[in-house]
Enzyme design. Sequence first.
Site, short mmCIF file in Angstrom:
data_model
loop_
_atom_site.label_atom_id
_atom_site.label_comp_id
_atom_site.label_asym_id
_atom_site.label_seq_id
_atom_site.Cartn_x
_atom_site.Cartn_y
_atom_site.Cartn_z
N HIS B 36 0.83 -1.19 0.00
CA HIS B 36 0.00 0.00 0.00
C HIS B 36 0.88 1.25 0.00
O HIS B 36 1.25 1.75 1.06
CB HIS B 36 -0.90 0.00 1.24
CG HIS B 36 -1.79 -1.21 1.33
ND1 HIS B 36 -1.36 -2.42 1.79
CD2 HIS B 36 -3.10 -1.37 1.01
CE1 HIS B 36 -2.36 -3.29 1.75
NE2 HIS B 36 -3.43 -2.69 1.29
N HIS B 270 -3.86 3.17 -3.57
CA HIS B 270 -4.05 2.59 -2.24
C HIS B 270 -3.36 1.25 -2.04
O HIS B 270 -2.50 1.12 -1.18
CB HIS B 270 -5.55 2.43 -1.93
CG HIS B 270 -5.80 1.58 -0.72
ND1 HIS B 270 -5.65 2.05 0.56
CD2 HIS B 270 -6.16 0.27 -0.60
CE1 HIS B 270 -5.91 1.08 1.41
NE2 HIS B 270 -6.22 -0.01 0.74
N GLU B 419 -18.59 -3.53 24.00
CA GLU B 419 -17.83 -4.77 24.13
C GLU B 419 -16.56 -4.78 23.27
O GLU B 419 -15.50 -5.24 23.70
CB GLU B 419 -18.71 -5.97 23.76
CG GLU B 419 -19.93 -6.17 24.65
CD GLU B 419 -21.11 -5.28 24.26
OE1 GLU B 419 -21.01 -4.56 23.24
OE2 GLU B 419 -22.13 -5.30 24.96
N HIS B 481 -29.78 -14.15 23.99
CA HIS B 481 -28.83 -14.05 25.09
C HIS B 481 -28.19 -15.39 25.46
O HIS B 481 -27.30 -15.42 26.30
CB HIS B 481 -29.52 -13.45 26.32
CG HIS B 481 -29.75 -11.97 26.22
ND1 HIS B 481 -30.41 -11.40 25.15
CD2 HIS B 481 -29.40 -10.94 27.03
CE1 HIS B 481 -30.47 -10.08 25.32
NE2 HIS B 481 -29.85 -9.78 26.43
#
Lengths: 672, 672
Positions: B36, B270, B419, B481
């Site tokens: 890159h 890129h 999280e 859950h």
Amino acid sequence: MNQIQKITADASLSWPVTAALRALAIDAVEAAKSGHPGAPMGMAEMAAVLWRQHLRHDPADPKWPDRDRFVLSNGHASMLVYALLHLTGYDLPMSEIKRFRQLHSKTAGHPEVGVTVGVETTTGPLGQGFANAVGMAIAEKTLAAQFNRPGHTIVDHRTFVFLGDGCLMEGISHEAASLAGRLKLGKLVALYDDNGISIDGKVEEWFADDTPARFEAYGWNVVRNVDGHHPGAIDAAISASLQTGKPSLICCKTVIGRGAPTKQGTENSHGAPLGPEEAAQAKAAFGWSHPPFEVPADVYAMWDQRARGAGLHADWTARFEAYRQAFPELAAEFERRVAGDLPKSFTEAAARAVTEAKAAGNVASRKAGQVVLSAFAPDFPELLGGSADLTHSNLTNFKGTLPITRDEAGNTILFGVREFGMSAIANGIALHGGFIPFVATFLVFSDYARNAIRMSALMGQRVVYVFTHDSIALGEDGPTHQPVEHVESLRLIPNLDVWRPADAVETAYAWRAALARRDGPTAIILSRQTLPAQPRDAATETAIANGGYVLSEPATAPAAVLVATGSEVALAVAARDLLAAANVPVRVVSIPCREAFERLAPADQAKVIDRAVPHVAVEAGATRGWRALVGFAGEVVGLDRFGESGPEKDLLAHFGFTPQRVADTVKTVLSR
Amino acid sequence: MNQIQKITADASLSWPVTAALRALAIDAVEAAKSGHPGAPMGMAEMAAVLWRQHLRHDPADPKWPDRDRFVLSNGHASMLVYALLHLTGYDLPMSEIKRFRQLHSKTAGHPEVGVTVGVETTTGPLGQGFANAVGMAIAEKTLAAQFNRPGHTIVDHRTFVFLGDGCLMEGISHEAASLAGRLKLGKLVALYDDNGISIDGKVEEWFADDTPARFEAYGWNVVRNVDGHHPGAIDAAISASLQTGKPSLICCKTVIGRGAPTKQGTENSHGAPLGPEEAAQAKAAFGWSHPPFEVPADVYAMWDQRARGAGLHADWTARFEAYRQAFPELAAEFERRVAGDLPKSFTEAAARAVTEAKAAGNVASRKAGQVVLSAFAPDFPELLGGSADLTHSNLTNFKGTLPITRDEAGNTILFGVREFGMSAIANGIALHGGFIPFVATFLVFSDYARNAIRMSALMGQRVVYVFTHDSIALGEDGPTHQPVEHVESLRLIPNLDVWRPADAVETAYAWRAALARRDGPTAIILSRQTLPAQPRDAATETAIANGGYVLSEPATAPAAVLVATGSEVALAVAARDLLAAANVPVRVVSIPCREAFERLAPADQAKVIDRAVPHVAVEAGATRGWRALVGFAGEVVGLDRFGESGPEKDLLAHFGFTPQRVADTVKTVLSR
């Protein structure tokens, strides 16, 4: 307490409409001895205003295609939606409210689509409902652009979503809101239950964002400081928001557990029953004197939306019939799309895909995926998807790719680097109906989207996940980009079919299966590197659809069976040739989809897997899952460590993915 | 082109300092035929200003504890950091630059900590480097509060991070930035490579955020519209940012691939080599006439940071010696903490944890986790962690819990519902050193954090993941859950140890192993529901550390072996009793950590697993992984479908987790 008193002073706590919602939430949680009373109690006014004054829905037909969509992104407030469905006239009797959170009731702990009529999506994992809602709004806007005609507006509905602090803390809220702002989803209205409380307490200690400013930075219309217990204020905010041409966030200041004398405004009302005493005092506070689970007829009458819903639905039906008169083919196509039926030309399209795949010859399976998608696309205007900023690597563009940013009747979403948001948006698109969403990224970044993939599977939605760059063979980008555990890990998700095709023809069968599957998602796992086309006779080719089949059988009885997937099928074939030269006849089995293969009758599986001889499985990834197939007598050639950065050929040699090692492993197994 | 011309007019493209960076990036990518070039070329001025004028580091000692940290969150720009390390004087010779992206070079495709000296974290998965940097800044601030004394500042360094559009699109950027703003991390400076390009092209079509406004909404100091090719402007922005007491985002307007005549400013620069012609023209454009991989001595001299670094380091050493004189015990403790050594009292602390666990008796293992953590905590001031807004469910608080928001010398982070951000922040804390981070959420939401868990494992960092509510037995919250595939799925991640303890004593051993482990992360999987304490003699208890051991042996030779983990160990014990009553003697084996068990010598494993008799494995989750252990002759009692909402007891009966079914399965296996 001053803020609470100020807010509650603005609206009557004893309004029977909201009192009924609060009472049912309290009663159900008390009876279940588990659940979340605080959020339903805090959002009662928001819900009452939305469901009685704005939401266009027909309780008698929860599947009416032009209904407004409602999503409860803070899904732990499930009793709110159950109470709303019950009170407005859906087929959810009080007997089910009484069975809240009991096994096989229609009132599960969190709202589940398919379990409860009128529930539009399964929520609970925070932030995803919000992203689902963005997907629904994208689907509505795109479907409208594809089907509406001047003077004939048959798709024109709004998407409303309730969300809480937890949803807004989750990263997915950023991804979904940023894209929604860019797409100017003016029929999307989010109502933020801004109660300042999450499970650990007052959010100010860990969540001090200026959320209105944040959403304005995304290009949203934001209504600040709405008294979330003042029906008039909520009503005005919703009405104004729908006129802005932007997605809207209405920030409703609320009190969690409103009405519970000692627990309101604190996390103590969040996730446990109030207890009999507090429950009684709460009901007294809002003037509710009825026994548990009893609602007086006059309150039911205040809530009943059946007549209003029938009227809205009838209006639409009349408009749709006029549309049918004017555009009979479009109307039939609309009905097919909304029903999720395959196009009549599906078989021909699939045959064309196979033909094109054969013509492609030796190509990377990601390239084969593009060939196949291009073949299907003309027959599948319901395809709506794209890549998380890796279009030219995933190769999910095709002739006819048209971003919805350039033409709202397009078929392509430029998702940006937003894997989780993309996948949850795809779930929303699938749930909305009228489309088959597909999304793409590198396989290793399926990790970022993992819980949304799980939700596709749990909800049984037809979402196609295209994951390319599927092994260490991607080369120099190194271990951060090289999947090792991912294929096996995806196979562990129930109801997800995982296809890892060995060549272009298998890729065509993978896409065919993914499109035909109506009850769940499919992950199609594709290579960066070129894979040789395998020769097959017609029967062998057809057997690909079984998910596992004999690709090549030796002239004499096989001494062993080589099982492989994807790029390792060619490796197995090369090992077979080495072994044949050493007079070891082996069968080569390709298992592009283990889930499909394992659904076969045992007798049919036994035609492929012959436990009388040892098996060696080959896959450039975690070995654990294949050991179930090969047993103690067999062996797995795989990779249970992270990869490294280097050219493909060097890596494959370094990690032992060579014909010689596979052949040697077969010999070792045979010598045991 | 106007914008590009305007920007480039502000600074000389032919400045040898940046020309060297750009030339090395071009040369290495050309030689590797992959990589890159665009990002290093676009960020050359940002890098030059930071590394030559601000970054306090010592190339001769990359582990100097008080060095500034530098994170390249857009890790695909790896050649930038390799060029920086090489030019400033680190032990990264040109021979390694020439081997960019080759197998076993020190210049991997993406920067990898442990592979290359001076690389602080492994980046590539977008957004995570930024969150790592937030973790490093939290660690610095907390370590400073714990160790600095009036007149003795031994911890005082800054964290700098480069990031791009991709990082900012990712949801984790929201989670990390929001928390960083709340924590007022004034020594954190992020430089945004605002080049307007991502892989799919100009980002405006999918990313139209007002990013400065967004970060201001998080409470950040934002410097807008900095010319990212103007050294003076960058320098001023950095200097000013460090004075604000807030984390800072410096928005550097840059041109990707700057200097490449036809590819600059487009995605074509890129992810692929420029090609020889474009490379030559680029070098001509910035006046670089040297052969590939050659840097003149005078340019090396401009870059060399060894003398400056040695001076900074020597100053610190003098200050640290003064500190040692004043506070000898603190200084020794600081050295222990930074070295990551266990406290001398570790053995006693572990024994105390076991004693406390025994005293706790029959408790949920999440409760046992709290008991054990409380026992270890007084001896482990390096513990720094918390929960993603589930403190009172995960039970990760303990006596002495002190949020860093209340006292910066605290030990607890209230992470909010974040999280993924939490886990990547924990990686940053571990990488910084001086702490053992622990983080917690429900097991099912480990999905949200999954790639950060993988990164802990890939980087070999000691991060402790506490995942509670570990099966369908969590009950009414339902399938959203209830983990099913999660334990097995975590086990697939290389270098992650997964402990699922059966009772309080096993929980103590799990935490002991997690704390003692220096080369990787541990997941501790805990139950919501009560688990009975299992009786053990001393030898049996000690054997827990093996990860798998015989919990109970029948008086006569076993006819079968029952293998279980976590909550299913008690189930296996109950089944054993049923079978004993039917004169079927069975051994019960507990395998709290399969990874540890499988590291045992085969002979030691064979003392536990006896393939001469059939095995039945029991775990309330996906069965696949256990089939490797039980083989064709055995069976697995598990769950390969999603759960349902209902009370624990009803669910366990419904899904067949009963002593009778386990006993019947053993009988079936024996009758084959």
